[in-house]
Design a protein around this motif. Structure first.
Motif, mmCIF file in Angstrom:
data_model
loop_
_atom_site.group_PDB
_atom_site.id
_atom_site.type_symbol
_atom_site.label_atom_id
_atom_site.label_comp_id
_atom_site.label_asym_id
_atom_site.label_seq_id
_atom_site.Cartn_x
_atom_site.Cartn_y
_atom_site.Cartn_z
ATOM 1 N N GLN A 1 -11.439 10.407 -2.967
ATOM 2 C CA GLN A 1 -12.321 9.902 -1.920
ATOM 3 C C GLN A 1 -13.762 10.370 -2.149
ATOM 4 O O GLN A 1 -14.710 9.584 -2.032
ATOM 5 C CB GLN A 1 -11.832 10.384 -0.547
ATOM 6 N N LYS B 1 -8.214 7.434 1.816
ATOM 7 C CA LYS B 1 -8.042 7.973 3.169
ATOM 8 C C LYS B 1 -6.603 7.802 3.647
ATOM 9 O O LYS B 1 -6.043 8.685 4.313
ATOM 10 C CB LYS B 1 -9.007 7.273 4.139
ATOM 11 N N LEU B 2 -6.001 6.669 3.289
ATOM 12 C CA LEU B 2 -4.598 6.439 3.648
ATOM 13 C C LEU B 2 -3.700 7.466 2.970
ATOM 14 O O LEU B 2 -2.768 8.003 3.583
ATOM 15 C CB LEU B 2 -4.196 5.021 3.240
ATOM 16 N N SER C 1 -15.042 0.006 -1.482
ATOM 17 C CA SER C 1 -14.649 0.173 -0.080
ATOM 18 C C SER C 1 -13.134 0.186 0.052
ATOM 19 O O SER C 1 -12.565 0.997 0.796
ATOM 20 C CB SER C 1 -15.244 -0.953 0.776
ATOM 21 N N ARG C 2 -12.490 -0.719 -0.672
ATOM 22 C CA ARG C 2 -11.027 -0.775 -0.632
ATOM 23 C C ARG C 2 -10.430 0.509 -1.206
ATOM 24 O O ARG C 2 -9.429 1.026 -0.691
ATOM 25 C CB ARG C 2 -10.578 -1.992 -1.446
ATOM 26 N N GLU D 1 -10.637 3.300 1.369
ATOM 27 C CA GLU D 1 -9.586 3.123 2.379
ATOM 28 C C GLU D 1 -8.247 3.631 1.855
ATOM 29 O O GLU D 1 -7.485 4.289 2.581
ATOM 30 C CB GLU D 1 -9.471 1.641 2.754
ATOM 31 N N GLN E 1 0.822 -1.216 0.000
ATOM 32 C CA GLN E 1 0.000 0.000 0.000
ATOM 33 C C GLN E 1 0.851 1.259 0.000
ATOM 34 O O GLN E 1 0.509 2.258 -0.637
ATOM 35 C CB GLN E 1 -0.925 0.022 1.222
#
Length: 1160
Positions: free
Chosen positions: A557, A520-521, A513-514, A517, A489
């Protein structure tokens, strides 16, 4: 009057004089002193102190325009524009025609994009209509005459009014305003001469007035162009060129375009040659070569451009222009020299600047030139050879551009370029892989990547992402997801292009959803890097060296949240972006989409607010131009709006959004021929652009030109045989025009082109079912299962679902053998999968249960399979049982369904809310199966845990034929049939717990109590509840009449229904046929008449009751009705009692009439 007031008066010849309130002499002197102190501070640059003095002066004398004026100027220099505008508005309240205030307010309105408001303020200055409503009413007309005022004010305001009117679409009015401004200057006014306080306030604007006039003159030329007045447009462009500081690429472009439109043979060429002598215009000039490529003298122009190469050897712009005009041999030589010169230049550039190095620009130019010449092999070879000089993001862009320009991509996979790419390393290999994927050849791309890796090539994260994309393109989503999960990641968010590629890929794989995430990361990483550097996280420096910026992370996002339906969260994120990064065009575009008329958060006020923000923050953006075009369309200026959208589309040839916007608006305007013509031209330039094909098909379908849709699709499929989506569109259109056989043949072609894979085998099986070729289905399904080597529940579901569909089709066509074979296939496949220790989903278990039930296997085998399903999916145990019960009922195995429900409910365990659905179903079945006692036991158990209301809600939502109360009401009747009055009353009481106003339950329970002479007050309430819902219902009238009898109210106490006595009510009941045919109701009337003293009439009614019973019984026996025994059981005793009462009365004996507690 002070000096300031005198200055104001001299500057405002038409100012409206307001009569100030009378001030006493002391206050007047104090106000003047404060003004003078403030003026001194203002002149010395002490604006804060000056503002304080002017405010104090205005407290003394609120009507002092001099104090207000200087306070506004101070505010603009210290407190900011917003505070200044408020003060200028105050000045307008005192002097509505004040030029300074109107100019300032108009200028601010223009900056905000509020063109109507700008016209109102600026139009007042030069004396034209003070409201754009006048233009709306009169249409686009020239301006009325203006009033006399200072020349420089007219010049400045006129330009601004003209610009605003152009924005609003009032071209003629705008032209008049600009003409006024320029004429003022041409008449010899020394605009920069002299001084004065008002002139100094606008010194910046005046110093740039010459440049602005030139730009605005071009605007006038553009307006005449829109009005198709080419001669006038040419005159204005010439006038613009004559003004200093206005010669630029825009005016050059317009002049050449007008000359071409006017049909001038040598004018465009001469204009370009003249521009080529000016270094600042050299590159814009060569960009216009396309305009004149076919006119006389083009070769001469090419020679002239080539001669300039001596001054600028290797110039990409000049080289490309010369090559396009000269014969091929000379053109190739010039391009080779350009590339050689560029490659020999030393490149001293950081990573962030590499793409602007001369060699890179030259290579991209050469690449594009070769594509224009359809020399695809050479173009791809240039691209591959120099792939290491481009960033991965640039490689991706160029690969898509290459695919869009190439009509037939089949040669790529076998080209020597592919072999060369593997030798040159990871970036070149990745570039060719992306070209292949952009050409819808994902299998070839995957094989290229596997070969490269097997040969020991350097494996990078960019190659890993391409591998995932190639697998996803082959519909191998699970493999793609598995490979994607192996990527670190931290590497995905390390560089912007990787992050955006990963987000796009996750979208393809339906892993929203992934993706959220990951976004956001990335945002958190941006903030951490900003903290480490000690800078604002919104600072562009956070994205140095290719890192993801906070704007990029949050925009991604928001886009993902919107796609998932979380539009409110998306909107909040986008607002945060625009507040901190107002230059983010994409965020504004998404907000406008969300809040627009068709958006999920449709809000006109919010839409207008964001549109104004775009006008203020991004006035030169394509988004603002698009908004302006749509505004033109909404106001009926169709040609102007479509022209603007077309310009945007042509500026962005690879943008789906831009071309689609223009196409859609053409469809809405029903300009189908124009849309088709435009798209044909675009497709000729970009024959491999899939988006353009989609839009072309959309236009043809919208215009109902169905047969014309087929040839372009056939041409595309000939060169892109692996484009499954295009094949399906082709098949759908064939079916739409009634060519079913051709559609089936096309489906066979599509499947024949697809490489062997799980998806291909499943598609072949499904196609075989559609063609009723059932004998081929099982072999295709076996082929599909051969590709499944690991625990992949979705693939098992796909195979089992296809087999289940086969069973449905076979059963529909009465092919029992195929149906049985498909049942066995489903049962065997799921069992074998489970035996391998793989996961069987709930849905796959349901299909197995369905197959077992339809195959008529025994109850015990079905229960064994259900137990296995419950162990595999314990969270779905109730759902699995419910599905099994439904399947059993659908197969007319109601006994087995009841056994299964009873096993689930047990005999003594407390019920749980999750039991409500099964309880509702079981009670309904118990009612229809006449299991009254069992039903009552279930009702009692449900009542103990207060579950009846929930069961009723479930029943109401699950069945269209009534609620639980309705089912229980039928059950209460079953108890009466068994002469179990206690059971019936218990059920009726439970109904009224669930539904207190249930008419039938209220009537029946009230009647039962009244008949027994108990709880008469409550019985009256219940019977009246039922009666009021249907006053003509015979049963309800009889119940109310019998209640009155029991109450001793035989005669009427009034005319209202509630005051009627038993005799009247029961007589009314027997006047209806249903009442006359009911022995009980007639018997009730006889008893009431006897009690009322009408003995002869009573005897007559008792005898009618007997004859009614005998007549109904005889009819039932004659017609063989099933209800004979029930009729005899229900009414035989009534008939015998009525006969006995009649006999006793005739013999002078006292008849045994019903008790009447109210009279006793």
């Amino acid at each position: 009057m002070t000096d300031g007031d005198q200055a104001a008066a001299s500057e405002q010849p038409d100012a409206i004089a307001l009569t100030p309130p009378a001030l006493d002499e002391v206050t007047q002197r104090e106000a003047e002193l404060l003004y003078l102190q403030g003026r001194e501070a203002y002149l010395s640059g002490q604006y804060f102190e000056a503002s304080r003095r002017f405010a104090q002066a205005l407290e003394k004398d609120p009507s002092s325009t001099a104090s207000v004026r200087l306070l506004a100027r101070c505010s603009e220099r210290s407190a900011g524009r917003a505070a200044a505008l408020k003060t200028y508005q105050r000045l307008l309240d005192l002097l509505p025609a004040d030029s300074e205030a109107r100019l300032k307010m108009g200028q601010a309105a223009m900056e905000r994009g509020q063109w109507n408001e700008a016209v109102i303020h600026l139009g007042t200055v030069i004396g034209i209509a003070d409201d754009t409503a006048a233009f709306e009413a009169e249409g686009d007309q020239p301006l009325p005459s203006v009033r006399e005022t200072e020349p420089w004010v007219v010049s400045l305001a006129g330009i601004w009014v003209g610009q605003s009117l152009f924005q609003l679409g009032y071209d003629l009015a705008g032209i008049e305003a600009v003409q006024l401004s320029l004429q003022t200057a041409i008449d010899g006014v020394a605009l920069n001469a002299g001084g004065g306080p008002l002139r100094s306030t606008f010194r910046t604007e005046l110093s740039e007035l010459s440049r602005v006039r030139g730009t605005t003159a071009q605007d006038v030329g553009d307006a005449w162009m829109r009005l198709e007045q080419l001669d006038r447009a040419w005159d204005w462009y010439l006038q613009a060129r004559a003004l200093p500081d206005t010669v630029g690429s825009r005016i050059l472009n317009r002049m050449v375009y007008v000359q071409v439109r006017l049909g001038l043979r040598y004018g465009p060429m001469l204009t370009i040659l003249e521009a080529l002598t000016l270094p600042s215009l050299r590159e814009p000039a060569v960009e216009l070569v396309d305009y004149v490529g076919q006119i006389d003298g083009s070769e001469l122009l090419g020679e002239a451009i080539a001669s300039l190469l001596a001054e600028q050897p290797g110039s990409t712009a000049l080289s490309l222009a010369a090559a396009s005009l000269l014969p091929p041999a000379q053109g190739d030589e010039i391009l080779e020299n350009m590339l050689a010169t560029a490659l020999n230049q030393p490149v001293e550039a950081t990573d962030g600047q590499a793409e602007h190095a001369p060699s890179v620009v030259a290579m991209i130019t050469t690449f594009e030139w070769l594509l224009l010449r359809n020399e695809n092999d050479r173009a791809l070879a240039v691209l591959v050879r120099h792939a290491t000089d481009f960033s991965p993001h640039r490689n991706r862009t160029l690969s898509r551009e290459f695919a869009a320009r190439v009509a037939n991509p089949e040669w790529i996979a076998g080209s020597s370029v592919v072999e060369r790419a593997r030798q040159l390393g990871p970036r070149a290999t990745n570039l060719v892989a992306m070209v292949l994927m952009s050409s819808i050849r994902h299998r070839d791309a995957w094989e290229l990547l596997q070969t490269y890796r097997n040969e020991g090539g350097e494996w990078t994260i960019d190659l890993a992402l391409s591998e995932c994309e190639s697998l996803e393109g082959q519909a191998l989503s699970s493999e793609a997801a598995q490979r994607f999960g192996q990527i670190d990641q931290a590497q995905l968010i390390d560089e912007s292009h990787r992050f955006l590629t990963a987000i796009e890929l996750l979208g393809y794989m339906n892993r929203a959803s992934r993706a959220v995430e990951l976004a956001k990361l990335a945002a958190a990483d941006c903030r951490e890097r900003a903290d480490a550097q000690g800078i604002d996280p919104w600072d562009a420096a956070v994205g140095d060296r290719g890192h993801v910026t906070l704007t990029e992370a949050l925009t991604a996002q928001a886009q993902l949240e919107s796609a998932r339906g979380n539009v409110q969260d998306a909107a909040e994120t986008l607002k945060l972006i625009t507040e901190n990064d107002p230059s983010c065009e994409k965020a504004y575009a998404m907000l406008l989409s969300l809040y627009g008329q068709q958006g999920e958060l449709s809000d006109p006020e919010a839409f207008r607010a964001f549109a104004s923000a775009v006008a203020q923050n991004l006035p030169d953006s394509r988004l603002f131009r698009s908004l302006r075009a749509r505004n033109d369309l909404s106001r009926g200026r169709t040609d102007r709006g479509l022209s603007a959208l077309r310009d945007l589309a042509e500026e962005q040839p690879g943008s789906r959004r831009a071309t689609e916007s223009y196409t859609i608006e053409l469809i809405r305007a029903e300009q189908f021929e124009q849309a088709i013509s435009w798209l044909k031209k675009q497709r000729a330039k970009r024959p491999g652009d899939r988006d353009l094909l989609d839009q072309f098909v959309t236009v043809l379908v919208a215009g109902r030109q169905y047969e014309d849709v087929l040839p372009p699709l056939e041409t595309w499929l000939a060169s892109h045989p692996l484009d499954e989506s295009a094949w399906k569109s082709y098949e759908a259109i064939l079916r739409g025009v009634g060519r079913e056989d051709d559609a089936r043949a096309a489906a066979q072609q599509r499947l024949g082109h697809l490489p062997p894979s799980f998806e291909t085998a499943c598609a072949k099986a499904e196609n075989a079912i559609s063609e009723a070729a059932y004998d081929r289905v099982f072999s295709y399904l076996d082929e599909a299962m051969s590709f499944v080597q690991s625990d992949e529940p979705p693939r098992l579901e796909r195979v089992v679902q296809t087999a289940a569909r086969l069973s449905d089709e076979a059963a529909r066509t009465d092919d029992d053998a195929t149906a049985s074979a498909s049942y066995a296939y489903v049962i065997q496949t799921v069992g074998a999968w489970r035996d391998r220790g793989f996961t069987v989903s709930s849905q796959a278990h349901v299909w197995r249960l369905d197959a077992m039930i339809r195959a008529n296997l025994g109850y015990d085998r079905i229960m064994t399979a259900l137990d296995e399903a419950s162990r595999d999916q314990p969270d779905d145990e109730l759902k699995l049982n419910a599905m099994a019960i439904a399947l059993l009922r659908n197969s007319d195995r109601t006994d087995d369904a009841c056994r299964l429900i009873d096993a689930w409910l047990g005999t003594d365990r407390p019920f749980d809310p999750q039991d409500a659905s099964l309880l509702s179903l079981r009670l309904m079945l118990a009612t229809t199966r006449q299991e009254a006692d069992y039903a009552v036991s279930l009702v009692k158990r449900a009542a103990q845990v207060s579950l009846l209301d929930q069961i009723d809600a479930v029943a109401a939502s699950a069945r269209s034929n009534g609620t639980l109360a309705d089912s229980l009401y039928v059950l209460s009747g079953r108890f009466l049939d068994q002469d179990d009055r206690a059971g019936s009353e218990f059920v009726l009481e439970q109904i009224l717990v669930i539904e207190p106003d249930h008419p039938g339950a209220n009537n029946d329970l009230g009647y039962a109590w009244a008949d027994r002479g108990v709880q008469l007050e409550q019985a009256e309430h219940m019977i009246l509840t039922a009666y009021n819902t249907a006053p003509d219902n015979v049963a309800y009238i009889d119940s109310l009449g019998w209640l009155r009898y029991k109450q001793g109210r035989l005669t009427d106490a009034g005319a209202d229904d509630a005051q009627l006595g038993a005799v009247t009510l029961l007589t009314r009941a027997t006047e209806n046929r249903d009442g006359r045919d009911d022995p009980v109701i007639v018997d009730h009337l006889g008893d009431a008449l006897w009690r009322a003293g009408q003995k002869e009439d009573a005897i007559k009614r008792w005898l009618e009751s007997v004859s009614t019973y005998e007549r109904q019984l005889r009819l039932a026996e004659e017609y063989g009705m099933d209800s004979v025994d029930l009729w005899r059981q229900a009414y035989e005793d009534v008939s015998m009692d009525a006969s006995q009462k009649a006999d006793d009365a005739k013999q002078g004996r006292k008849p045994n009439v019903a008790d009447c507690p109210g009279l006793e």
